[in-house]
Design an enzyme around this catalytic site. Structure first.
Site: not given
Ligand code: GTP
Ligand code: SPV
Ligand code: MN
Length: 604
Positions: A79, A218, A227, A247, A269, A271, A294, A386
């Site tokens: 991002r 991306y 998002k 989130h 993000s 974590c 998420d 990812r």
């Protein structure tokens, strides 16, 4: 070329006026070679994945059915928070934590970027729905994109296509979301495998509930249901309508006594949300099932409890660190196939590999498509590489994952990556104190966003890059939720940290991953009144005795280090919190200032 002559434009499988006129307007501006209305079918998936293989974007994997390896342009891996904008009418409605530009100015810039941007390409119209399709009302959107990679990713991450378009009827509300990679092609010009533009804009028009994205392929920049819609735009809807767009992962926990609790957790993000959501407990009799990894949308049910729904239909998970020891559930999900891998390494027998997957093979193709051996200096997979895989394949998917009613949340966890200071688990005294914990939480930055990694920053509720409006108003909204609710029915709030280190700073003292079930057990026992805690200056923290450590080979002193509340460390934290509150002082809700004073007082 006029819009009327663009093939496919008139083959719209809908009579929705607003949708039709928006698609026409975008086609006129971006001048694609053709327009394709996506139906979400297996045939469409087949056609586009074949095309992506042909174009060199995808390499078909041998070991996993219907799965593909992609590598991005080396500059387009995460991002781009610096190029992400909230374009509200007034700058104060975006607030100091967001980039802002007036919608008129931003549209002027972006219209010029979009002009002719799809030349030589196909413009895809992707109707999608965030959350269950039979929700009342369904949360609809349409992404227009010139990227086949985006279309196939949307097949996995959202409910999309014909079954969703039915719900549009003639006039349903939807969020228009426009995306272009920003690389028009001249006649005969050969495309690159990962088109993207150095100029990138990820912009949101909250008053219009609209998204414009340019220049990146991306995930978080390009899959606009994620998002952009489900957090930035949805957080504005949620503020206006009295709910929460967060989130957060959602998990279901069943105790040996067959009691069920649902837990939501907000970690920044990269974590640990995916890992916690898919946790395989190491203590007998406990069971975890997954509902989301998420994003959580939470609203009050008729019984006064807070119910959570996951708007997504897939996992877009961090690959490095994922293996059968850390996250067997994710491995069992992706090994079934139907998965896209981006920026991981490719093995010589066409399978995927990344750091954390055990001993590396003698030779790999790295994410930059170079030969890689264990002697290579750089990691084989990008740290933000990812996998994109359907939730329906998750072996521990909770059956109620698609229920529009959602699931009642018993506990909310906030957490981040902190080497020091923040203990393993800490229970808030009450909702307002919990909001203070969320508002002041901090974490080291990760590779999920471009920029420096490992820098401690405040990340309120793990939403810093995702709040679609003023951060102070967002925190006020959280306080308001607590004021309007029946306190006894609100989720309890906890602050966790799986990442604390020993004095050397080298070793993470808590084993984490599956062992986090021990912390969940303590939390559930607290909620049921079956566990005790110590009152400390920062909240209610268990001693090592109060956590089930049976069968755990972690040295007890490490557990004690993980749980330690060090008053001196917390005194050193205060100026950092003050600095953060000073930054948002224009809109900081008073009760949070009161909480800070109370904390200072308790620390002495
Ligand atoms: P986003 O998808 O970016 O929002 O991230 P996420 O919060 O879902 O993060 P994820 O679960 O994918 O974890 C990111 C990284 O943290 C991975 O490399 C994991 O291996 C690592 N990680 C996750 N949980 C733990 C834990 O309990 N302890 C430790 N030490 N590392 C963890
Ligand atoms: C994150 O960065 O928090 C993610 C990945 O979950 S992305 O979809 O790119 O935002
Ligand atoms: Mn995320």
């Amino acid at each position: 070329m006029t819009a009327a002559t663009i093939p496919g434009l008139d083959q719209a499988p809908t009579t929705h006026e607003r949708l039709l006129s928006w698609v026409r307007e975008v086609a006129e501006l971006t001048t694609p070679d053709q327009v394709v209305w996506c139906d979400g079918s297996q045939e469409e998936w087949q056609r586009l994945t074949d095309q992506l293989v042909e174009a060199g974007t995808f390499t078909r994997l041998e070991k996993k059915p219907n799965s593909f390896w992609a590598v991005s342009d080396p500059s387009d891996v995460a991002r781009v928070e610096g190029s992400t904008y909230i374009c509200s009418e007034k700058p104060e409605d975006a607030g100091v934590t967001n980039n802002w530009m007036h919608p008129v100015d931003m549209k002027m810039i972006m219209r010029e970027l979009y002009r002719g941007a799809m030349r030589g390409r196909t413009m895809y119209v992707v109707p999608f729905c965030m959350g269950p399709v039979d929700a009342e009302p369904p949360k609809l959107g349409v992404e227009i994109t010139d990227s086949e990679y985006v279309v196939v990713s949307m097949h996995i991450m959202t409910r999309m296509g014909s079954k969703v378009l039915e719900r549009f009827g003639a006039d349903a509300e939807f969020v228009p979301a426009l995306h272009s990679v920003g690389v028009p092609l001249e006649p005969g010009q050969q495309d690159v495998a990962w088109p993207c533009n150095d100029t990138k804009y990820i912009t949101h028009f909250p008053e219009e509930r609209m998204i414009w994205s340019f220049g990146s392929g991306y995930g978080g920049n390009a899959l606009l249901g994620k998002k952009c819609y489900s957090l930035r735009i949805a957080s504005v809807m949620a503020r206006d309508e009295g709910w929460l767009a967060e989130h957060m992962l959602i998990l279901k926990l069943t105790s040996p006594e067959d009691k069920v609790h649902y837990v939501a957790a907000a970690f920044p993000s990269s974590c640990g949300k995916t890992n916690l959501a898919m946790l395989q407990p190491t203590i007998p009799g406990w069971k975890v099932e997954t509902l989301g990894d998420d994003i959580a949308w939470m609203r009050f049910g008729e019984d006064g409890r807070l119910y959570a729904v996951n708007p997504e239909a897939g996992f877009f998970g961090v690959a490095p660190g994922t293996d059968y020891h850390t996250n067997p559930t994710a491995m069992r999900t992706i090994e079934q196939g139907n998965t896209l891998f981006t920026n991981v390494a490719l093995t010589d027998d066409n399978d995927v590999w990344w750091e954390g997957m055990g001993t590396p093979p003698a030779h790999l193709t790295d994410w930059k498509q170079r030969d890689w051996t264990p002697d290579s200096e750089e990691p084989a997979a990008h740290p933000n590489s990812r996998y994109c895989t359907p939730m329906s394949q998750c072996p521990i998917l909770a059956p109620e994952w698609d229920d529009p009613k959602g699931v009642p949340i018993s506990a909310i966890l906030f957490g981040g990556r902190r080497k020091t200071t923040v203990p393993l688990v800490n229970e808030a005294f009450d909702w307002q104190h919990g909001v203070f914990m969320g508002a002041t939480m901090s974490s080291e930055t990760t590779a999920a966003a471009t920029g420096q990694v490992g820098v401690v920053r405040r990340d309120p509720m793990a939403m810093l890059p995702f709040i679609g409006y003023n951060v102070g108003d967002y925190l006020q909204h959280w306080l308001h939720i607590g004021e309007t609710a029946d306190t006894s029915k609100l989720p309890r709030i906890y602050y966790v940290n799986w990442f604390r280190r020993d004095e050397s700073g080298k070793k993470i003292v808590w084993p984490g991953f599956s062992e986090n079930c021990r912390v969940l057990k303590w939390i559930i026992n607290r909620i049921e009144g079956n566990a005790t805690a110590e009152d400390t200056a920062i909240g209610r923290v268990p001693s090592a005795d109060q956590i089930d450590l049976s069968g755990l080979d972690t040295p007890r002193e490490d557990v004690e280090t993980a749980l330690n509340v060090d008053v001196e460390e917390w005194k050193a934290e205060i100026p950092l919190i003050e600095e953060w509150f000073a930054k948002i002082s224009n809109s900081l809700p008073m009760p949070l200032g009161d909480e800070l004073n109370a904390l200072k007082h308790r620390l002495g």
